[in-house]
Each structure stands twice: as structure tokens, then as C-alpha cells.
Write a protein that holds these residues in place. Sequence first.
Motif, PDB file in Angstrom:
ATOM      1  N   TYR A 178       0.830  -1.204   0.000  1.00 49.65           N
ATOM      2  CA  TYR A 178       0.000   0.000   0.000  1.00 49.65           C
ATOM      3  C   TYR A 178       0.868   1.259   0.000  1.00 49.65           C
ATOM      4  O   TYR A 178       0.606   2.220  -0.752  1.00 49.65           O
ATOM      5  CB  TYR A 178      -0.914   0.022   1.226  1.00 49.65           C
ATOM      6  CG  TYR A 178      -2.291  -0.551   1.011  1.00 49.65           C
ATOM      7  CD1 TYR A 178      -3.210   0.087   0.184  1.00 49.65           C
ATOM      8  CD2 TYR A 178      -2.692  -1.708   1.662  1.00 49.65           C
ATOM      9  CE1 TYR A 178      -4.489  -0.430  -0.001  1.00 49.65           C
ATOM     10  CE2 TYR A 178      -3.966  -2.235   1.484  1.00 49.65           C
ATOM     11  CZ  TYR A 178      -4.860  -1.593   0.646  1.00 49.65           C
ATOM     12  OH  TYR A 178      -6.127  -2.103   0.466  1.00 49.65           O
ATOM     13  N   ALA A 179       1.898   1.270   0.849  1.00 51.95           N
ATOM     14  CA  ALA A 179       2.745   2.458   0.965  1.00 51.95           C
ATOM     15  C   ALA A 179       3.426   2.798  -0.352  1.00 51.95           C
ATOM     16  O   ALA A 179       3.537   3.974  -0.719  1.00 51.95           O
ATOM     17  CB  ALA A 179       3.785   2.243   2.059  1.00 51.95           C
ATOM     18  N   THR A 180       3.864   1.784  -1.092  1.00 49.01           N
ATOM     19  CA  THR A 180       4.549   2.063  -2.359  1.00 49.01           C
ATOM     20  C   THR A 180       3.595   2.634  -3.399  1.00 49.01           C
ATOM     21  O   THR A 180       3.974   3.504  -4.188  1.00 49.01           O
ATOM     22  CB  THR A 180       5.223   0.802  -2.910  1.00 49.01           C
ATOM     23  OG1 THR A 180       4.236  -0.201  -3.209  1.00 49.01           O
ATOM     24  CG2 THR A 180       6.227   0.230  -1.918  1.00 49.01           C
ATOM     25  N   VAL A 181       2.354   2.169  -3.396  1.00 48.93           N
ATOM     26  CA  VAL A 181       1.371   2.719  -4.334  1.00 48.93           C
ATOM     27  C   VAL A 181       1.052   4.165  -3.956  1.00 48.93           C
ATOM     28  O   VAL A 181       0.990   5.054  -4.817  1.00 48.93           O
ATOM     29  CB  VAL A 181       0.091   1.866  -4.361  1.00 48.93           C
ATOM     30  CG1 VAL A 181      -0.965   2.522  -5.252  1.00 48.93           C
ATOM     31  CG2 VAL A 181       0.400   0.462  -4.872  1.00 48.93           C
ATOM     32  N   TYR A 182       0.867   4.412  -2.659  1.00 51.21           N
ATOM     33  CA  TYR A 182       0.589   5.779  -2.219  1.00 51.21           C
ATOM     34  C   TYR A 182       1.768   6.706  -2.520  1.00 51.21           C
ATOM     35  O   TYR A 182       1.565   7.888  -2.847  1.00 51.21           O
ATOM     36  CB  TYR A 182       0.262   5.809  -0.728  1.00 51.21           C
ATOM     37  CG  TYR A 182      -1.165   5.420  -0.404  1.00 51.21           C
ATOM     38  CD1 TYR A 182      -2.241   6.063  -1.021  1.00 51.21           C
ATOM     39  CD2 TYR A 182      -1.447   4.424   0.531  1.00 51.21           C
ATOM     40  CE1 TYR A 182      -3.551   5.712  -0.722  1.00 51.21           C
ATOM     41  CE2 TYR A 182      -2.755   4.075   0.841  1.00 51.21           C
ATOM     42  CZ  TYR A 182      -3.802   4.718   0.203  1.00 51.21           C
ATOM     43  OH  TYR A 182      -5.106   4.372   0.493  1.00 51.21           O
ATOM     44  N   LEU A 183       2.988   6.207  -2.417  1.00 49.57           N
ATOM     45  CA  LEU A 183       4.144   7.040  -2.741  1.00 49.57           C
ATOM     46  C   LEU A 183       4.126   7.432  -4.213  1.00 49.57           C
ATOM     47  O   LEU A 183       4.396   8.579  -4.562  1.00 49.57           O
ATOM     48  CB  LEU A 183       5.446   6.310  -2.407  1.00 49.57           C
ATOM     49  CG  LEU A 183       6.732   7.082  -2.739  1.00 49.57           C
ATOM     50  CD1 LEU A 183       6.808   8.385  -1.951  1.00 49.57           C
ATOM     51  CD2 LEU A 183       7.966   6.223  -2.471  1.00 49.57           C
ATOM     52  N   GLY A 184       3.813   6.483  -5.089  1.00 48.62           N
ATOM     53  CA  GLY A 184       3.705   6.813  -6.501  1.00 48.62           C
ATOM     54  C   GLY A 184       2.661   7.886  -6.745  1.00 48.62           C
ATOM     55  O   GLY A 184       2.901   8.853  -7.490  1.00 48.62           O
ATOM     56  N   ILE A 185       1.509   7.745  -6.110  1.00 45.05           N
ATOM     57  CA  ILE A 185       0.445   8.738  -6.260  1.00 45.05           C
ATOM     58  C   ILE A 185       0.903  10.096  -5.735  1.00 45.05           C
ATOM     59  O   ILE A 185       0.681  11.137  -6.360  1.00 45.05           O
ATOM     60  CB  ILE A 185      -0.828   8.268  -5.534  1.00 45.05           C
ATOM     61  CG1 ILE A 185      -1.386   7.009  -6.204  1.00 45.05           C
ATOM     62  CG2 ILE A 185      -1.879   9.367  -5.507  1.00 45.05           C
ATOM     63  CD1 ILE A 185      -2.497   6.330  -5.413  1.00 45.05           C
ATOM     64  N   ALA A 186       1.567  10.110  -4.568  1.00 43.28           N
ATOM     65  CA  ALA A 186       2.041  11.361  -3.984  1.00 43.28           C
ATOM     66  C   ALA A 186       3.047  12.059  -4.884  1.00 43.28           C
ATOM     67  O   ALA A 186       3.130  13.290  -4.903  1.00 43.28           O
ATOM     68  CB  ALA A 186       2.676  11.091  -2.617  1.00 43.28           C
ATOM     69  N   CYS A 187       3.808  11.270  -5.642  1.00 40.86           N
ATOM     70  CA  CYS A 187       4.829  11.827  -6.540  1.00 40.86           C
ATOM     71  C   CYS A 187       4.280  12.116  -7.935  1.00 40.86           C
ATOM     72  O   CYS A 187       5.030  12.522  -8.829  1.00 40.86           O
ATOM     73  CB  CYS A 187       6.005  10.864  -6.645  1.00 40.86           C
ATOM     74  SG  CYS A 187       6.913  10.644  -5.095  1.00 40.86           S
ATOM     75  N   GLY A 188       2.994  11.886  -8.140  1.00 44.70           N
ATOM     76  CA  GLY A 188       2.417  12.150  -9.446  1.00 44.70           C
ATOM     77  C   GLY A 188       2.789  11.126 -10.493  1.00 44.70           C
ATOM     78  O   GLY A 188       2.843  11.442 -11.691  1.00 44.70           O
ATOM     79  N   ILE A 189       3.042   9.888 -10.068  1.00 45.88           N
ATOM     80  CA  ILE A 189       3.486   8.821 -10.972  1.00 45.88           C
ATOM     81  C   ILE A 189       2.429   7.716 -10.993  1.00 45.88           C
ATOM     82  O   ILE A 189       1.936   7.297  -9.942  1.00 45.88           O
ATOM     83  CB  ILE A 189       4.836   8.247 -10.500  1.00 45.88           C
ATOM     84  CG1 ILE A 189       5.934   9.306 -10.660  1.00 45.88           C
ATOM     85  CG2 ILE A 189       5.209   6.985 -11.264  1.00 45.88           C
ATOM     86  CD1 ILE A 189       7.256   8.913 -10.053  1.00 45.88           C
ATOM     87  N   ASP A 190       2.090   7.243 -12.185  1.00 43.86           N
ATOM     88  CA  ASP A 190       1.125   6.147 -12.322  1.00 43.86           C
ATOM     89  C   ASP A 190       1.741   4.869 -11.757  1.00 43.86           C
ATOM     90  O   ASP A 190       2.718   4.354 -12.297  1.00 43.86           O
ATOM     91  CB  ASP A 190       0.774   5.960 -13.804  1.00 43.86           C
ATOM     92  CG  ASP A 190      -0.228   4.836 -14.042  1.00 43.86           C
ATOM     93  OD1 ASP A 190      -0.665   4.204 -13.056  1.00 43.86           O
ATOM     94  OD2 ASP A 190      -0.569   4.590 -15.218  1.00 43.86           O
ATOM     95  N   PRO A 191       1.202   4.316 -10.672  1.00 42.64           N
ATOM     96  CA  PRO A 191       1.808   3.126 -10.066  1.00 42.64           C
ATOM     97  C   PRO A 191       1.824   1.903 -10.985  1.00 42.64           C
ATOM     98  O   PRO A 191       2.685   1.038 -10.835  1.00 42.64           O
ATOM     99  CB  PRO A 191       0.941   2.877  -8.821  1.00 42.64           C
ATOM    100  CG  PRO A 191       0.318   4.197  -8.525  1.00 42.64           C
ATOM    101  CD  PRO A 191       0.081   4.823  -9.857  1.00 42.64           C
ATOM    102  N   LEU A 192       0.869   1.818 -11.913  1.00 44.57           N
ATOM    103  CA  LEU A 192       0.797   0.631 -12.769  1.00 44.57           C
ATOM    104  C   LEU A 192       1.811   0.666 -13.908  1.00 44.57           C
ATOM    105  O   LEU A 192       2.299  -0.377 -14.334  1.00 44.57           O
ATOM    106  CB  LEU A 192      -0.612   0.497 -13.344  1.00 44.57           C
ATOM    107  CG  LEU A 192      -0.865  -0.716 -14.259  1.00 44.57           C
ATOM    108  CD1 LEU A 192      -0.667  -2.028 -13.493  1.00 44.57           C
ATOM    109  CD2 LEU A 192      -2.276  -0.659 -14.840  1.00 44.57           C
TER     110      LEU A 192
END
Length: 416
Positions: free
Chosen positions: A383-397
Motif C-alpha cells: 500500500y505504501a509504495t502505491v501511495y508514494l507513486g500517487i504522492a509523486c504524481g506517478i502512475d503506479p501501474l
Amino acid sequence: MSMPRGGGGGAALAASRLDDPELVEAGDPGGMLRQVASSAAQVRTAVRTCDETDLSALHPDSRPRAIVTAGMGGSAFAGDALAAICGASSPVQVTGVSGYQLPGWVGAADLVIAVSRSGQTAEVLSLASEAARRGCDLVGVAAPGSPLQDLTLHARGTFIPVIADGPARVTPWALTVPLLVTASRLGMARIDPAAYESAAAAMEDISHQCRPSSESFVNPAKSLALDLVGTLPVIWGGSDLAAVAARRFAAQLAANAKYPSVPGVLPEAAHDQVATFDGPFAPTPEPEFPAAEDLRSAAPYGDEAFGELPDPDGAELDGSASGATALRLFLLADPAGEPPAVTGVRTAAATLAAARGVEVSEIEMDPGEPLRRLTSTVQLLDYATVYLGIACGIDPLAIAAIKDLRDLAERSVPSG
């Protein structure tokens, strides 16, 4: 969208993104948060699939000399998890292999478990083919109707279908549970059927805590993501399970947030990686010598001798200067699985980091059974890694670089 940097402003921007449900949804177009939330269902579905699959060839009398798991990327996690959950007490060696070749010692007395979510991974197919040629027992874990299923059945092996959607990195338990069931049937691991439900329930609880609508100050995964923003994470685990979780954390940071990190295992990391506490990514210690201003006043040559010397590149030489990436230590504590000596090293590492000005985040694993400890920890970290991507403006997928490198590599292979 620009990436938030360390410091109050960057953390505030990241927090504002994560605490806005509409921004969270917009920042996750591939639905990675929903995929992580499916982990409990993955466990239950995989157990049911194993119950419905003919596993009669797997029994204690057919116990192999060694189990070799073959997997790449997200699929390799299943083999790591199997080795850690079986532990050092396992009567059979469990080792993982990636790449295109099996170790020379692997032979007909051994079992090779080939794991590929798609069933099409070139390296895994190569390893499975080699296992069949050497006369190894073979178990295939992959999507039904895949090349790996065909290869496994042609070799008269056991095939366990994976019923899950999404890439391997978001289906860890759909891939891992079949390996654990295999080990249990061979008499190598003692995993009570209730342990799977306990693990699934623990992951459901983590998912509730980490739901997108939960604000960052009460959401452990969002809080962890904010700890990561603008830092260089050094991630240490001290037990077999914690070491697997640390490697998984680093891999998911790279895949989901496109974020680099440095994983390590205690006590080994105390013999090398700890030196980074005194390096360019650590805070600059207070000088133990007189400040330059004092030297000017005492110098016989006047202030001119101590004038500012321009950096020819116009850059700071000190990596810890304001605005630079800062080292942060993440400790995965597993009191139920760590040897006492390792617990002492972990505690000392936290103390030393604090003394050096390196910030520390400690994540304590669930005190329950090994499977529950690993699943609940991985759930939080994913969960934390997906939220980090979102926080950085990066598509996690998105994984453009992985696909581009694969295409370049395939084009560079000389034609036969």
C-alpha cells in the motif's frame, strides 16, 4: 506533475494529494490500490484452487532432496516467501533461481517449481525446460492455458493454475499459496489450514486501515509513504521473513513508485551499509573546528584570503546540503523471528542512526504465525509504495522502462 521533495513543503504537497480522495483516484488510473486490496481474496481463491487440483503426486514419500523455485520479478517473491516460511528447520533445502540456467547440482532427485503469473516468462520457461531434460520433478504455477502449463504437463509434472488478474507484482499470494500447499503436502512445512484464513483476515484489517478515504495521520500506509518522500530509503530486516519483506519493499518501491532504495539484511548490513551513515546522503555533522568567521578574525592576511571560491560547476559539493536527498533508515522488526543478537544489532542501528541525524522508521511485524507475519507486513508495504507513486504524481501501474528494456534486449539478441 512534479515530484515532492523532502522538507515541510514537499511533505505538505504529498499529504495534500493523499488526503484528497479525488486526487488519489485520479493518480491511480490502473487501479493498483484495488489490486492490493484483493490480497485476502487471492489467498482464499488460491487455497480453493489447490483443493480442486489433483496434487496426488505430492506426498511425503515423494519428498525431494531439494526444492528449487524458478521465477522472475514479482513471481520470484513466491520462492523467497516459501524459503522464509519453511525456515532453517526445513528438512529439505529450498533455494530460488532466476535467469536462464539451473545450478549444476540440480538433478533427478530434486523438485523444480516454475512460477510465472502469465506462464510466458522466457527465463522461467527456459528453467522449466532444463528441469524436464534433467529428469527433475516439475511443478508449474501459472495462468491456465499458458505455455508453462503445456510444458509442465508434457513433462508429466503437476500444474496448479493461477486464477488472478493483474501483473505478478500485485498477485503475490495467488502465486505463493500453491508453493506453500506443495511444501505442506511434501511434509516440509507445517501450515495449518486455519493459518491461511488468519492471514487473509489480517490483510483485510490492513486494507481497512489503509483505505483511500482514510486520512494520512491515521492511515499507516499513507504515513509511511510520507516518510519516504524526498529520502533515500535504506531498508533492513533481521529475520528470514523480514529480509524477504525488505527485498519486496525495495522491489515494489521501484515498480510502483519508480523510486530507488537500498535493501539489506542484519547483521550483514552492520558490516557494510551502515557506513552510509557517514556519507554524502547523511546529515552533515557539526564541525569540531573553529568556524571560518573565527579564522578570518585571527588570520594575519585579512578577510580577502578567505573569500568565497566559486564552484566551477555551480553545484553543491556537499550531498547533504539543503534540498538534497536525505538518507532514511527503515527497520523491519520481527521480534518473533529474530535471534536475540540480531535484535541487539537492530536496536543499536536505530540508536546510531539517530545519533548521526539519520531519521528512522521502524515497522514491527505481526507477532503471529510466519504466514500471517509476512502477509500483513507485505500488505502494508505494498500500500505504501502505491501511495508514494500517487504522492509523486506517478502512475503506479505503468512500467514503460521494463517493457522498453525487454524490447531492446530482444532486438539485441543475435539471430540464429
